[in-house]
Design a protein around this motif. Structure first.
Motif, PDB file in Angstrom:
ATOM      1  N   GLU A 169       0.859  -1.180   0.000  1.00 22.33           N
ATOM      2  CA  GLU A 169       0.000   0.000   0.000  1.00 22.33           C
ATOM      3  C   GLU A 169       0.900   1.237   0.000  1.00 22.33           C
ATOM      4  OE1 GLU A 169      -3.829  -1.717   2.465  1.00 22.33           O
ATOM      5  OE2 GLU A 169      -2.148  -0.895   3.602  1.00 22.33           O
ATOM      6  N   LYS A 193      -2.239   6.952   4.543  1.00 27.31           N
ATOM      7  CA  LYS A 193      -2.426   5.952   3.491  1.00 27.31           C
ATOM      8  C   LYS A 193      -3.195   6.561   2.321  1.00 27.31           C
ATOM      9  CE  LYS A 193      -3.750   1.847   4.890  1.00 27.31           C
ATOM     10  NZ  LYS A 193      -4.684   0.773   5.297  1.00 27.31           N
ATOM     11  N   GLU A 195      -5.790   6.082   0.205  1.00 24.82           N
ATOM     12  CA  GLU A 195      -6.930   5.153   0.264  1.00 24.82           C
ATOM     13  C   GLU A 195      -7.343   4.670  -1.121  1.00 24.82           C
ATOM     14  OE1 GLU A 195      -8.190   3.802   2.777  1.00 24.82           O
ATOM     15  OE2 GLU A 195      -7.354   4.990   4.419  1.00 24.82           O
ATOM     16  N   VAL A 198      -5.906   1.361  -2.020  1.00 26.36           N
ATOM     17  CA  VAL A 198      -6.091   0.243  -1.077  1.00 26.36           C
ATOM     18  C   VAL A 198      -6.803  -0.910  -1.791  1.00 26.36           C
ATOM     19  CG1 VAL A 198      -7.314  -0.479   1.001  1.00 26.36           C
ATOM     20  CG2 VAL A 198      -6.103   1.696   0.974  1.00 26.36           C
ATOM     21  N   GLU A 279     -14.426   3.389  -3.115  1.00 24.83           N
ATOM     22  CA  GLU A 279     -13.451   2.520  -3.792  1.00 24.83           C
ATOM     23  C   GLU A 279     -13.568   2.750  -5.289  1.00 24.83           C
ATOM     24  OE1 GLU A 279     -13.765  -1.562  -2.773  1.00 24.83           O
ATOM     25  OE2 GLU A 279     -12.510  -2.172  -4.436  1.00 24.83           O
TER      26      GLU A 279
END
Length: 1636
Positions: A169, A193, A195, A198, A279
Motif C-alpha cells: 500500500e 495511506k 486510500e 487500497v 473505492e
C-alpha cells in the motif's frame, strides 16, 4: 581534486564491484568522474543539487549542496562524499532523494528523513529544515493500538514523499495534490495511506517534482470482469458515445474525469468541499470527440453532473443502463434547470482556489451552437430519442455560456487562447493521431479477457463506413469521476480538454465482427503461470499517476491535475516493469525493453519530438533493448544492451555547458538538446554498468569489473533472455495473431482449430514465462548480481514443464496436418515471398514450402534450451570444479541440455508420424489419427504376420506410442498398450519366430520373418508399453528390458458378456484384472475393490442403481469368484439395511436386517440365521409397528418351531409356531401374572384344551376359544386351590417351551469355527487354526491401511501387531505363568474385532442386546438371559480349549509350583481365590471369560434383574432411607454393637467395595484389639449391616441376584462366599427391620 580523479578507462586490477561514475550532459568531450569510496556502491539517488549513496554494509554518504546542514559544511563535491553519521548503527537497505530532501530505509522497514521540510516533505512537524537523518514513524491509525508499518521502498519529490509498505500500500506526506490524499489541509505532517490504491497490489512508486507514479499489479480476472455500466457512477455522463459523421459513425468510450475518482451516492457524500472517496471502479473512462474541426466537447449526457447537487440527484447516479432517465424524470429535470438561478450554480470559493492553485491556464477550445446542434441531431438520430437529447443539449449550452460568456472567447481572449481556432484544429488533429498510435488494441485479445462492451448502431449500418474503434476495448482499469466540490468549473474545463480521436475501421473489420464469434484465446495468459507464483515478477501491470499535470506528465491526454490516482489505460497491456519520474516528465520501461515517455519535452528529454506529449509514446530507440532508465530535471538516461553484451548508455535531453552550474527550467533558449536519444561514447570504458540514476542535471552510473568472467556471464544471460523475449513477442504479434485469425476465418476443421488454439495458448505461456524470467534476471543485475537466486536453477521444473508442454502442442498440430492446412490461407496473408516469416524463422533456404517454414518457426524456441545450457556452463567455469556452486550450475546445465535432446527426438517422432499419415489409406486415417499419437514402427514390408491367417488376408500391424493397431482390408482393431502383454515363443520347439500377444479379451500369435525382426518388434513393443505406462516420453538407455507383468491401467471391454461395455480401471496381471480396481458399467453399476484372476475377489464396494426407485442399492463387503461371499453390508434402495454373511450373492449365515421406510427412525429389525436369502434357524425379530419381539426358530422367512414372544404391553408367550402363527401348545402370561397354558390356533388366539390360572391362584381347566384380550369362551371347570397347595411350580415352568440356550446363535459359533478352518465345532487342526488367525489379521491390517475409513485407534493398531504373532503358550503343559499369558491373550483378542474371537464377542454382544433391550426388557426373560450367558461361556470355552489344547477342562486344576512362593502369592486373585487346602488354581469358564464378557452384557442383564426384583428393592430402599436418618451412635446402639468406625464409601463396584471396606474395618479392629482376634459371624454381621446401610446401594437385591446367578461355583465356600452370604443376609434383614 585532480589527483583523486581516475580515468574510467583504466582496468582496475583489484576487480572492484559497485564503482560509481558521474557526469553531466552528452557531448563528446564529457568524461565521467570516478567517485572513490572504500566500499562498493549499491544504490544512488540524485536530487536537484545533491545526491545520496548507499554502500555495502548499509552506510550512507551524501554529496552536493546541503543548505539544511546549517553550521556544518554546506557543499561537498561529488568526488568527496561525506558519511551521514546519524545513521551509523542502522543497516540501511535503500536511499531516495527529492529535489531538496533525502530519505533512507533501514533493514527493519524504518524510515529516516532529512533536508528541506517547509512543505512537510520530511514528515516532521514544526521544523522547516531537518539537518540530519531523523526517524519518521509510519503508523496505521486504524489499528488499536496503532502499529508501525514496515516500508519496502521510498520515493521523494520536491514537496512530498511516498512510501511503499510491506502490504503493498502507498503512504504519503508533504504538500500538494500529488499526495493523492483526501484532504485540503497542507502540509500533511504524518504519513497517511493513499486510500484510493487500497486493495491493489502496488509494486513500485516514483516521484516527480509535483506528480507521482505507481506501478500496480492488475487485478485478478474474476475481480475485473464485472458488467460495465453505460454511465459514469456519479456525473451520469455516457461512458460510450456515438457520433454520426458524414459516411461513418464514431463510437467512443472516452469519458474522462479530471480527479480520477468515483464518489459515493448522493446521500452518502461526506461533508466539506471534498466528499469522501469510494473505492475506485475498474472501468476505464474515455473522451468524446466530434470530428468536425469546430467542436471539442463531451456528449449531451455530461450535463447531469454540472449543475447543483439537486440537479445531480435527478438523473440517478448511474443505477440504470439507459443513457437517459424516464420521461417523468426529464420533465422534473427541465423544470429544475429553468428554476435554478445562476448564483446557485456558482461553485464554492475554496474549490476555485484549489483549482487555480494547481491549474496552469492552457488550451480552452470553444464550443459553438452549430456544433451543439450537430451533436444533438447526430446522437438523436442514432438513439431515436430526439426530444430528450435536445433537452440535455439545451442545458449544456446554458451551462457553457455561463462559465464561458461569449461564443468563441474565454476571459476576453479572442478564440479562447493564443493562436485562435486554427491552432485548436492542429492540436486536435495531433491529439487524434496520438490516440490512434497509443490506444489501438487487439480486439480478439480483449474478447478473451471478457471485457464485453456494447456497440449500438440502430438503423445506421447502411450509411457506409463506420468507426468501431478498438481503442475502447483496450482497457482493464479505471478512469474515475469528478469530485462534487469542483464539479462546476472542472466539468466545463473537462468538456473542452478531453479530446482524443477514436480510429476509423474499414468495412472488412465490420464484416468480421458480424460473424459468429469463436471463443478467443488470450495471447497473454491471464494471471500468469500459476506455478511461477511469487517467484517471478508480474508482467500484468498498470501505471497510475496523480498530481499536477500542466506539462502532461500524468499521461492522461490532457493538462489537468488529478487529486487521486488514475490509471493510464493505454499502458495497461504494455507489460511495464519499471517507472521513473523526472521533474516534469515520466518514463515507463516495459518487459519488451521499450521505453514510453510523456510530459515536458522542452529539452527533448522524452526521446522523441512527436506531440502531443500528454500521452505515453515510444522513445526513438529502434532496435535497442533498454533495461534501466533514469530521469533528471530535463534529461533521461537509458541503459541498454550492446552488441557484445556489455551494456551501453543513451542520453536524451539538454546539453549542459561546462562551467554553468544550473539553468532555470524555463530558460532553455539557446541551449542545445537531443532530438532523440544519443549514444554516450565513453560508456564502453565504464565496465559492466548495472544501473543508472539521474537527477537535477547530473547522471550517475554504477559499474562492475568483469571478475573471472562472472559479471560478463551474468550480463550475457540476462541480455540473451531479453533478446529471446523480444523475438518471441515479435512472432506473437506479427505471426501468431494473424494465424489465429486465419484459423478462425478459414475452415481448418474442428480438430485443427482446437489444436491451433492450444498451440497459441502454450506459446503465450512460454512467451509470458520468458518475459517474467527476463524481468527477473534484469532485476538481479540491478540489485544482487549473484546466481544463487536464479529461478531457472532453483525452480527449473517450471521451465522444463512449460517447454515440454509447448513442444507437445507443436507436435500435435504438426501430426494432425495443421501446418499444411494453414499453408494456403498463410500464402494469401504473407504473400508469395514471406520474407518476414523467413527472417523470424532464421531460415536461409530458398523456395522452402510455407508449411515447412511455419514448422521451423514454431520449433525455434527449442534452440533456446541449448543457450540456457551454454550460459549456465559458462557461469560454472567461474568457479572451482570441486565447489558446490559449480555442481549446482552443472546440474542446471545438464537438465536443460537433456530436455533439448529429448524435445529434438520428439520433433523427429512427430515428423515421422506426419509423413506416415500422408501415405496411409484415407478412411482409416480419420479414426486412427490422434494429436498425441506417434508412430514407432509398422509392418507394411510384410515383416510381421498373423499366425493361421488366411492365404489372401491382409494383416498390417502398426505400433503407436499408445496402441498396437491390427489393420485389415477395411477394418482395424486397436489394442491399447497399457493392457497389452507380449511374450516371445521359444523357437526350439516350433522353429518359428513367434510373439504371443495377450490383451484382456484376445490372445493371438504374430510371426516375424526373422529372429532379428522378432527381437526388434519385441523390444519396440516392450519399450512402447513401458513408456505408455510410466508416461515417460523418453526412450533409450536406462530402461527396463520388459515392462512389469503386473500394472495399473484402464480398459473398456467390448466382448466379455458379463463386463461388456464396462470400463475397468486398476491393477492387472497378465491380461486379467488382479488387485485393487474399479469397474463402471453403462447402466450405472460401479464396483470398487479387489480382483483376482479377472473376478471380484476380496473386499469391495458395489453400487447398483434401482430401476424403479431413483436410488441405489449399495453393497460393501467381501467377494469370492465374482460373487458376494463373506461378511458384508447391503443397503437396499427401499431403505432396508442388511449386515451379515453372504454366499453366492445371497444372504446366508448370520445377519441382521433393518427394514422400514427411509425416514423411519426405528425400523423393524431381524437378527439371526439366513439360508439362501431366507430367514431359517434361530433368530430374533423386533416388530416395532406391532410392538412385539419374537425370539425363536424360522423356516423360509416364517416363524416355525418353538419360540417366545414378548409385547410392549407386558404379554409373554412361549410355545409352538407353525406357518408364521402361534399354533400348538404354548404358555401365555399377562402383566398381572394371569397365565394360560394350552392349545393355540392363531396369534394370541386360544383354541383347545388348556388351563387358565388367575393371579390369586384360582384356575379354569377345560376348552378355550377366542382371542386374548377380547373375551374368551370357556368350557370346563373352575378350581379354587387349597390354602396349603404349593404354587411354586408354575413360575419355574417358564422357558421350557422356549429354544434351549445351546441352540441359540449356533450359526454365529459355526462361522467362528469356520474362520479357524474347522468344518464343525472341535473338528480341525490346531496349527491350521492359528495360521488362519494370523492370515486374517494380516489381511485385515493391510485392508485397513488401504481404506482409511476403517478407523482403528492407535492402541488397536499396536494390539493388532502383537496379535499377528502366533503365541508360544498354545502348546505344552499349562503352568500358572502360561495360564496368565493365555488370559492376557484372550483379553486382547476379544478387544480386537478383526480377530475371530473378537468378531465372535462383538456379534454375541450385538445379538444379546438386540434380544433383551427395548421390548425384550421383560422380567420373564431373566432366566433365559442368564442361561444364554452360561451357554456363551461354555461354547467360547470350547473354542479356547481348541486353541490351547493343554488347558484343563472346566473344573480342572492347574498345580501351583511349590518352589516359588511368589507365584503362590500372585495366584490369589480376587475372583478365583480358594480357601480349600488343595494347591493351584481351578480352571473355569467363568473365571477366564466372564471378566471379558460380562461388562459388555451388563446393561441389558442388570435391567432384567432390576425389573424382577423391583418390589423387594423398593421395600429395601425405603428401609435404608429410614434407618439412615438415625445418628451413627443411635444406629450402632440399635444394632447392638460396640464398634464405632468413621469411614467413607463409594457404591461403584458393589461387592468389591464391600470387601475393601471390610478389610479397612478389620485393620481398625486389629489396632484396638489384640492381634489374635478372629471374626465370628456374630461380630461380622452388625458391622456389615452398618456398612451396607451407610453405603446406600440402590437395587441391592438385583446385584445380589446377579452375583448369585453368575458366581463361579469354586468360590462359593471361601471367604468371598461367606462375605456374599453376609451381604445377602444384610439385604433381607434391612427389608424386614422395624424401627420406632
Amino acid at each position: 581534486m585532480e589527483s583523486q580523479r581516475k580515468s574510467s578507462g583504466e582496468e582496475d586490477s583489484s576487480g572492484e564491484r559497485g564503482s560509481l561514475h558521474t557526469w553531466k550532459g552528452y557531448s563528446y568531450s564529457v568524461t565521467p568522474e570516478r567517485v572513490l569510496l572504500s566500499r562498493p556502491v549499491l544504490q544512488a539517488a540524485l536530487g536537484t543539487r545533491h545526491g545520496v549513496l548507499l554502500v555495502e554494509g548499509g552506510q550512507v554518504y551524501s554529496f552536493g549542496e546541503f543548505p539544511w546542514k546549517q553550521s556544518q559544511v554546506l557543499e561537498v563535491g561529488p568526488l568527496k562524499p561525506v558519511l551521514e553519521s546519524a545513521l551509523s548503527g542502522q543497516r540501511v537497505v535503500a536511499v531516495a532523494a527529492g529535489s531538496f530532501h533525502s530519505g533512507a530505509l533501514t533493514e527493519d522497514g524504518g524510515v529516516h528523513m532529512w533536508g528541506e521540510n517547509s512543505f512537510g516533505q520530511c514528515g516532521l512537524s514544526s521544523l522547516t529544515v531537518v539537518p540530519n537523518p531523523t526517524p519518521v514513524a509510519v503508523m496505521d491509525p486504524d489499528t488499536s493500538p496503532p502499529h508501525t508499518i514496515r516500508v519496502l521502498e521510498l520515493a521523494c519529490g520536491e514537496q512530498h514523499s511516498l512510501a511503499l509498505s510491506a502490504q503493498h500500500e502507498v503512504w504519503a506526506w508533504g504538500s500538494g495534490c500529488q499526495l493523492g490524499l483526501v484532504t485540503t489541509i497542507f502540509p500533511v505532517w504524518k504519513p497517511q495511506k493513499v486510500e484510493h490504491l487500497v486493495g491493489r497490489h502496488v509494486l513500485q512508486v516514483a516521484c516527480g517534482a509535483f506528480h507521482s507514479l505507481a506501478l500496480v499489479r492488475c487485478l485478478p480476472p474474476q475481480e475485473s470482469r464485472r458488467p460495465l455500466p453505460d454511465k459514469c457512477g456519479q456525473c451520469n455522463q455516457l461512458l460510450y458515445t456515438m457520433t454520426d459523421k458524414e459516411d461513418h459513425v464514431i463510437i467512443s468510450d472516452s469519458h474522462y474525469c479530471p480527479l480520477g475518482v468515483e464518489l459515493l451516492a448522493e446521500g452518502e457524500a461526506g461533508l466539506g468541499p471534498h466528499p469522501s472517496i469510494t473505492e475506485h471502479t475498474d472501468y476505464e473512462r474515455g473522451r468524446t470527440v466530434a470530428q468536425n474541426g469546430e467542436v471539442l466537447t463531451t456528449t449531451d449526457a455530461d450535463i447531469s453532473a454540472s449543475g447543483t447537487d439537486s440537479d445531480r440527484g435527478v438523473g440517478g447516479a448511474g443505477s440504470r443502463n439507459s443513457p437517459y432517465p424516464d420521461d417523468q424524470a426529464v420533465k422534473e429535470y427541465l423544470k429544475k434547470l429553468s428554476d435554478t438561478s445562476l448564483a446557485e450554480e456558482t461553485p464554492p470559493a475554496d474549490s476555485l482556489d484549489l483549482l487555480t492553485s494547481d491549474l496552469i491556464p492552457g488550451v480552452m477550445p470553444v464550443t459553438t451552437s452549430s456544433a451543439l446542434n450537430n451533436l444533438v441531431s447526430s446522437c438523436a438520430s442514432a438513439v431515436g430519442e430526439r426530444v430528450v437529447s435536445t433537452y440535455e443539449a439545451l442545458s449544456l449550452k446554458k451551462m457553457i455560456n455561463y462559465y464561458y460568456p461569449g461564443i468563441g472567447g474565454v476571459a476576453g481572449v479572442p478564440g479562447g487562447f493564443p493562436g485562435g481556432p486554427a491552432e485548436v484544429r492542429v492540436r486536435l488533429e495531433e491529439s487524434m493521431q496520438g490516440k490512434k498510435s497509443c490506444s489501438t488494441g487487439d480486439i480478439r485479445e480483449e474478447e478473451a479477457e471478457g471485457l464485453s462492451r456494447r456497440l449500438s448502431l440502430p438503423g445506421l449500418l447502411s450509411q457506409g463506413r463506420y468507426d468501431l474503434s478498438p481503442a475502447g476495448l483496450n482497457a482493464s482499469s479505471s478512469g474515475g469521476c469528478c469530485e462534487g466540490c469542483v464539479s462546476g468549473l472542472l466539468q466545463g474545463l473537462r468538456n473542452k480538454h478531453t479530446g482524443l480521436s477514436p480510429s476509423v475501421v474499414s468495412p472488412r473489420l465490420l464484416r468480421r465482427a458480424s460473424r459468429p464469434r469463436v471463443r478467443a484465446v488470450p495471447l497473454t495468459p491471464v494471471g500468469g503461470l500459476p506455478e511461477a507464483g511469487e517467484l517471478l515478477p508480474s508482467l500484468q501491470t498498470e501505471v497510475w499517476s496523480w498530481g499536477r499535470g500542466e506539462e502532461g506528465q500524468l499521461g492522461h491526454g490532457d493538462n489537468l491535475p488529478r487529486l487521486q490516482p488514475l490509471c493510464i489505460k493505454c499502458l495497461s497491456s504494455k507489460e511495464v516493469v519499471l517507472v521513473a519520474a523526472g521533474a516534469h516528465h515520466s518514463l515507463a520501461l516495459t518487459a519488451q525493453s521499450q521505453v514510453f515517455s510523456w510530459g515536458s519535452n522542452s529539452s527533448g528529454q522524452l526521446g522523441h519530438m512527436a506531440s502531443p506529449t500528454t500521452i505515453p509514446r515510444l522513445a526513438k530507440v529502434s532496435g535497442i533493448r533498454v533495461w534501466d532508465v533514469g530521469a533528471g530535471a530535463q534529461h533521461t538516461l537509458l541503459l541498454a544492451d550492446g552488441d557484445c553484451y556489455q551494456p551501453i548508455l543513451y542520453y536524451s535531453g539538454q546539453q549542459v555547458r561546462e562551467g554553468v552550474q544550473d539553468t532555470p527550467q524555463d530558460q532553455t533558449e539557446g541551449y542545445s538538446y537531443t532530438q532523440q536519444p544519443v549514444l554516450l561514447p565513453f560508456c564502453m570504458n565504464l565496465g559492466y554498468v548495472s544501473g543508472v540514476f539521474a537527477g537535477g542535471q547530473s547522471c550517475v552510473a554504477l559499474a562492475d569489473r568483469n571478475v573471472m568472467g562472472f559479471i560478463a556471464s551474468l550480463h550475457e544471460l540476462a541480455a540473451a533472455e531479453r533478446k529471446f523475449y523480444c523475438k518471441l513477442s515479435s512472432v506473437k504479434n506479427h505471426i501468431l495473431r494473424p494465424l489465429l485469425d486465419l484459423g478462425e476465418n478459414y475452415s481448418l476443421g474442428p480438430a485443427s482449430t482446437v489444436l491451433l488454439r492450444s498451440l497459441v495458448r502454450c506459446y503465450s505461456r512460454l512467451c509470458h514465462l520468458t518475459g517474467q524470467h527476463s524481468a527477473s534476471l534484469t532485476a538481479n543485475l540491478r540489485r544482487r548480481r549473484e546466481f544463487k537466486s536464479l529461478v531457472m536453477l532453483e525452480h527449473a521444473s517450471i521451465f522444463l514443464d512449460t517447454y515440454n508442454e509447448y513442444c507437445c502442442s507443436v507436435g500435435n498440430f504438426l501430426v494432425m496436418g495443421g501446418f499444411q492446412a494453414l499453408a494456403k490461407p498463410s500464402l494469401e496473408f504473407f504473400g508469395k515471398c514471406p520474407e518476414l516469416l523467413q527472417r523470424l524463422a532464421e531460415s536461409s533456404e530458398e523456395n522452402i514450402p510455407l508449411s515447412d517454414l511455419l514448422v521451423t518457426l514454431f520449433y525455434l524456441p527449442m534452440r533456446h534450451l541449448h543457450e540456457y545450457g551454454r550460459l549456465l556452463l559458462k557461469l560454472g567455469t567461474c568457479f572451482e570444479v570441486s565447489s558446490v556452486d559449480y555442481q549446482k550450475l552443472q546440474d542446471g546445465c545438464s537438465k536443460f541440455e537433456a530436455l533439448a535432446l529429448h524435445l529434438k527426438r520428439r520433433r523427429k517422432e512427430a515428423e515421422y508420424t506426419y509423413h506416415f499419415w500422408k501415405s496411409f489409406p484415407g478412411k482409416m486415417t480419420d479414426s486412427l489419427r490422434k494429436p498425441r499419437r506417434r508412430l514407432i514402427c509398422e509392418s507394411s514390408n510384410k515383416a510381421l504376420t498373423l499366425q493361421n491367417s488366411g492365404r489372401f488376408s491382409v494383416n498390417w500391424f502398426i505400433l503407436f506410442n499408445d496402441a498396437l493397431v491390427h489393420a485389415q482390408f477395411s477394418t482395424h482393431h486397436v489394442f491399447p498398450l497399457a493392457t497389452l502383454w507380449v511374450e516371445p515363443i521359444p523357437e526350439e520347439n516350433t522353429g518359428l519366430h513367434g510373439l504371443k500377444l495377450i490383451s484382456p479379451e484376445e490372445t493371438f500369435t504374430l510371426l516375424a520373418c526373422s529372429s532379428m525382426e522378432k527381437a526388434k518388434w519385441l523390444r519396440s513393443i516392450n519399450q512402447a508399453v513401458d513408456q505408455a505406462m510410466t508416461g515417460a516420453g523418453q526412450s533409450g538407455a536406462g530402461q527396463r528390458v520388459e515392462p512389469p507383468i503386473s500394472r495399473t491401467a484402464s480398459y473398456t471391454f467390448y466382448k466379455d458378456s458379463r463386463l461388456k461395455e464396462a470400463t475397468y480401471e486398476g491393477r492387472w496381471l497378465a491380461g486379467k484384472p488382479n488387485g485393487r480396481g474399479m469397474v463402471k458399467w453403462l447402466d450405472g453399476r460401479i464396483y470398487t475393490g479387489t480382483f483376482k484372476n479377472g473376478l471380484e475377489d476380496g473386499f469391495g464396494d458395489y453400487v447398483m442403481p434401482s430401476k424403479t426407485l431413483n436410488l441405489n442399492d449399495h453393497y460393501q463387503g467381501h467377494w469370492k469368484e465374482g460373487k458376494m461371499h463373506g461378511i458384508g453390508t447391503y443397503k437396499y434402495a427401499t431403505g432396508e439395511l442388511y449386515e451379515g454373511s453372504f454366499q453366492d450373492n445371497m444372504r446366508h449365515g448370520h445377519g441382521m436386517l433393518r427394514s422400514g421406510t427411509l425416514n423411519s427412525s426405528s425400523p423393524s429389525v431381524f437378527i439371526g440365521q439366513w439360508v439362501h436369502d431366507k430367514k431359517t434357524g434361530y433368530g430374533v425379530f423386533d416388530d416395532i409397528t406391532r410392538g412385539e419381539k419374537y425370539m425363536g426358530m424360522w423356516q423360509d422367512d416364517q416363524r416355525q418351531g418353538t419360540g417366545v414372544i414378548v409385547t410392549q404391553f407386558g404379554l409373554y408367550y412361549e410355545g409352538a409356531f407353525n406357518n408364521n402363527k402361534m399354533q400348538g401348545t404354548g404358555v401365555l402370561l399377562s402383566e398381572d401374572n394371569t397365565t394360560y397354558e394350552g392349545e393355540f390356533s392363531e396369534d394370541w388366539t386360544l383354541n383347545g384344551k388348556g388351563v387358565l390360572t388367575m393371579p390369586n391362584g384360582d384356575y379354569f381347566e377345560g376348552s378355550f376359544t377366542g382371542e386374548w384380550g377380547s373375551g374368551l369362551k370357556v368350557t370346563g371347570s373352575f378350581f379354587k386351590p387349597n390354602l396349603y397347595d404349593s404354587d411354586g411350580d408354575k413360575g419355574r415352568a417358564l422357558g421350557r417351551l422356549a429354544v434351549p440356550p445351546e441352540e441359540k446363535w449356533r450359526v454365529v459359533f459355526e462361522e467362528c469355527w469356520m474362520r479357524l478352518g474347522c468344518e464343525a465345532p472341535g473338528q480341525g487342526e490346531n496349527q491350521r487354526a492359528w495360521e488362519n488367525i494370523a492370515v486374517a489379521l494380516t489381511t485385515s491390517r493391510r485392508q485397513h491401511r488401504d481404506s482409511p475409513e476403517m478407523n482403528l485407534s492407535r492402541t488397536q493398531n499396536r494390539m493388532l501387531e502383537s496379535l499377528e504373532f502366533i503365541p508360544q503358550q498354545h502348546v505344552g503343559p499349562v503352568t500358572m505363568e502360561k495360564y496368565d499369558s493365555i488370559r492376557r491373550y484372550l483379553i486382547k483378542a476379544c478387544d480386537m474385532p478383526l480377530h475371530p474371537l473378537g468378531r465372535l464377542m462383538e456379534t454375541l454382544v450385538a445379538v444379546y442386546r438386540m434380544t433383551y433391550v427395548g421390548v425384550g426388557a421383560n422380567r420373564r426373560l431373566l432366566l433365559q438371559a442368564v442361561n444364554e450367558i452360561m451357554s456363551y461361556l461354555a461354547r467360547i470355552f470350547q473354542l479356547v480349549r481348541f486353541l490351547f489344547p493343554d488347558l484343563p477342562e472346566e473344573g480342572g486344576a492347574i498345580p501351583e509350583p511349590s518352589s516359588d512362593p511368589q507365584d503362590k502369592k500372585d495366584s490369589n486373585c480376587a475372583d478365583t481365590q480358594l480357601e480349600s487346602p488343595k494347591p493351584g488354581r481351578v480352571v473355569s469358564s467363568s473365571a477366564l471369560l466372564l471378566p471379558v464378557l460380562l461388562p459388555r452384557l451388563y446393561p441389558p442383564l442388570f435391567t432384567l434383574y432390576a425389573l424382577e426384583k423391583e418390589k423387594e428393592d423398593d421395600v429395601y430402599w425405603e428401609c435404608v432411607l429410614r434407618l439412615n436418618k438415625q445418628p451413627d451412635v443411635a444406629l450402632l446402639a440399635f444394632l447392638g454393637t460396640v464398634f464405632f468406625v468413621s469411614t467413607t464409601f463409594t457404591p461403584s463396584d458393589k461387592l468389591q467395595v464391600i470387601q475393601l471396606t471390610f478389610e479397612e474395618i478389620t485393620k481398625e479392629v486389629m489396632s484396638s484389639l489384640e492381634d489374635n482376634f478372629l471374626w465370628s459371624m456374630d461380630d461380622l454381621f452388625p458391622v456389615f449391616l452398618y456398612v451396607v446401610l451407610r453405603a446406600r446401594i440402590r437395587n441391592l437385591g438385583s446385584e445380589v441376584s446377579l452375583i448369585e446367578d453368575l458366581m463361579d461355583p469354586c468360590v462359593q465356600h471361601g471367604e468371598h462366599g461367606i462375605m456374599f452370604t453376609t451381604l445377602k443376609a444384610c439385604y433381607y434383614q434391612i427389608q424386614h427391620e422395624k424401627t420406632t
